[in-house]
Design a protein around this motif. Structure first.
Motif, PDB file in Angstrom:
ATOM      1  N   TRP A  72       0.821  -1.207   0.000  1.00 45.49           N
ATOM      2  CA  TRP A  72       0.000   0.000   0.000  1.00 45.49           C
ATOM      3  C   TRP A  72       0.860   1.265   0.000  1.00 45.49           C
ATOM      4  O   TRP A  72       0.589   2.232   0.692  1.00 45.49           O
ATOM      5  CB  TRP A  72      -0.980  -0.010   1.165  1.00 45.49           C
ATOM      6  N   ASP A  73       1.931   1.244  -0.776  1.00 47.48           N
ATOM      7  CA  ASP A  73       2.789   2.419  -0.916  1.00 47.48           C
ATOM      8  C   ASP A  73       3.145   2.569  -2.395  1.00 47.48           C
ATOM      9  O   ASP A  73       2.554   1.911  -3.243  1.00 47.48           O
ATOM     10  CB  ASP A  73       4.036   2.301  -0.027  1.00 47.48           C
ATOM     11  N   ASP A  74       4.117   3.400  -2.699  1.00 42.46           N
ATOM     12  CA  ASP A  74       4.437   3.672  -4.101  1.00 42.46           C
ATOM     13  C   ASP A  74       5.534   2.772  -4.666  1.00 42.46           C
ATOM     14  O   ASP A  74       6.086   3.048  -5.718  1.00 42.46           O
ATOM     15  CB  ASP A  74       4.824   5.144  -4.273  1.00 42.46           C
ATOM     16  N   ALA A 106      -1.688  -2.749  -7.277  1.00 48.44           N
ATOM     17  CA  ALA A 106      -1.617  -1.580  -6.398  1.00 48.44           C
ATOM     18  C   ALA A 106      -2.810  -1.550  -5.460  1.00 48.44           C
ATOM     19  O   ALA A 106      -3.950  -1.761  -5.869  1.00 48.44           O
ATOM     20  CB  ALA A 106      -1.570  -0.299  -7.229  1.00 48.44           C
ATOM     21  N   ARG A 107      -2.544  -1.308  -4.192  1.00 46.04           N
ATOM     22  CA  ARG A 107      -3.584  -1.179  -3.175  1.00 46.04           C
ATOM     23  C   ARG A 107      -4.587  -2.331  -3.216  1.00 46.04           C
ATOM     24  O   ARG A 107      -5.801  -2.121  -3.193  1.00 46.04           O
ATOM     25  CB  ARG A 107      -4.274   0.160  -3.279  1.00 46.04           C
ATOM     26  N   SER A 159      -6.973  -5.312  -2.174  1.00 46.38           N
ATOM     27  CA  SER A 159      -7.876  -5.424  -1.034  1.00 46.38           C
ATOM     28  C   SER A 159      -7.632  -6.696  -0.229  1.00 46.38           C
ATOM     29  O   SER A 159      -8.063  -6.794   0.910  1.00 46.38           O
ATOM     30  CB  SER A 159      -9.324  -5.401  -1.519  1.00 46.38           C
ATOM     31  N   SER A 176      -3.022   2.230   7.914  1.00 49.78           N
ATOM     32  CA  SER A 176      -3.729   2.574   6.676  1.00 49.78           C
ATOM     33  C   SER A 176      -3.955   1.372   5.763  1.00 49.78           C
ATOM     34  O   SER A 176      -4.603   1.496   4.729  1.00 49.78           O
ATOM     35  CB  SER A 176      -2.945   3.648   5.917  1.00 49.78           C
ATOM     36  N   VAL A 177      -3.450   0.203   6.136  1.00 50.18           N
ATOM     37  CA  VAL A 177      -3.557  -0.998   5.310  1.00 50.18           C
ATOM     38  C   VAL A 177      -4.728  -1.850   5.808  1.00 50.18           C
ATOM     39  O   VAL A 177      -4.887  -2.031   7.019  1.00 50.18           O
ATOM     40  CB  VAL A 177      -2.231  -1.794   5.365  1.00 50.18           C
TER      41      VAL A 177
END
Length: 188
Positions: A11-13, A43-44, A46, A103-104
């Protein structure tokens, strides 16, 4: 031999170019004659199941040796468990130590030694597994995680450790890392 590189990050770049391409890992392995794939993870995501579904097409060349870094180790293990005939070897490099990450989504953080994986699943692995620790040790890649993997996975062997590729100091470790991966993949 086909080698699949799975980058770290959660969950980052982080992406494959930053983790594997720019530091020279892809070029180094290709120069040794390997067919190397280093795609971007979902990316991101779930869930880890969504990551596995996204990554399943990466195994189309099958069987592949998977080299997974940091939080990508979870995806590497999940692919090996889900597609045992397509993953021939698994190298867990700089395994991420589960730390709080507010945040994850919690489903990505659940697990025991590795996020998203139960220790019983790790103990069930029967393919060749290499574990490469971060040197120097750091909170995100604590040695206790590598030690636990070496204890849990009955077929695991420890490989020479080094810094992680996104770090600038990895340049000095690149030749040794490429050699370690090559020897593990070629079963030397």
């Amino acid at each position: 031999m086909n080698v699949l590189l799975i980058h770290g990050g959660l969950w980052d770049d982080m992406d494959a170019p930053r983790f594997w391409h720019s530091p020279g890992v892809v070029a180094g392995l290709a120069a040794r004659g390997f067919v190397v794939d280093a795609p971007d993870r979902l990316a991101r995501a779930s869930s880890w199941e969504a990551e596995v579904a996204h990554a399943s097409s990466w195994l189309s060349r099958g069987p592949v040796a998977v080299v997974a870094g940091s939080n990508g180790c979870t995806l590497g293990v999940k692919l090996a468990l889900t597609y045992p005939l397509l993953v021939s070897r698994l190298l867990l490099a700089w395994p991420a130590t589960p730390l709080p990450a507010p945040s994850v989504p919690s489903g990505l953080l659940d697990g025991e030694t590795l996020r998203g994986v139960r220790d019983a699943e790790l103990a069930s692995l029967r393919l060749p597994v290499g574990v490469l620790r971060a040197v120097p040790e750091n909170p995100v890649h604590a040695w206790r995680t590598a030690d636990a993997l070496l204890d849990l996975v009955p077929v695991a062997v420890e490989l020479p450790g080094c810094t992680e590729p996104p770090r600038p100091t990895f340049a000095a470790d690149l030749p040794g890392f490429v050699l370690t991966v090559a020897e593990f993949v070629e079963n030397r």
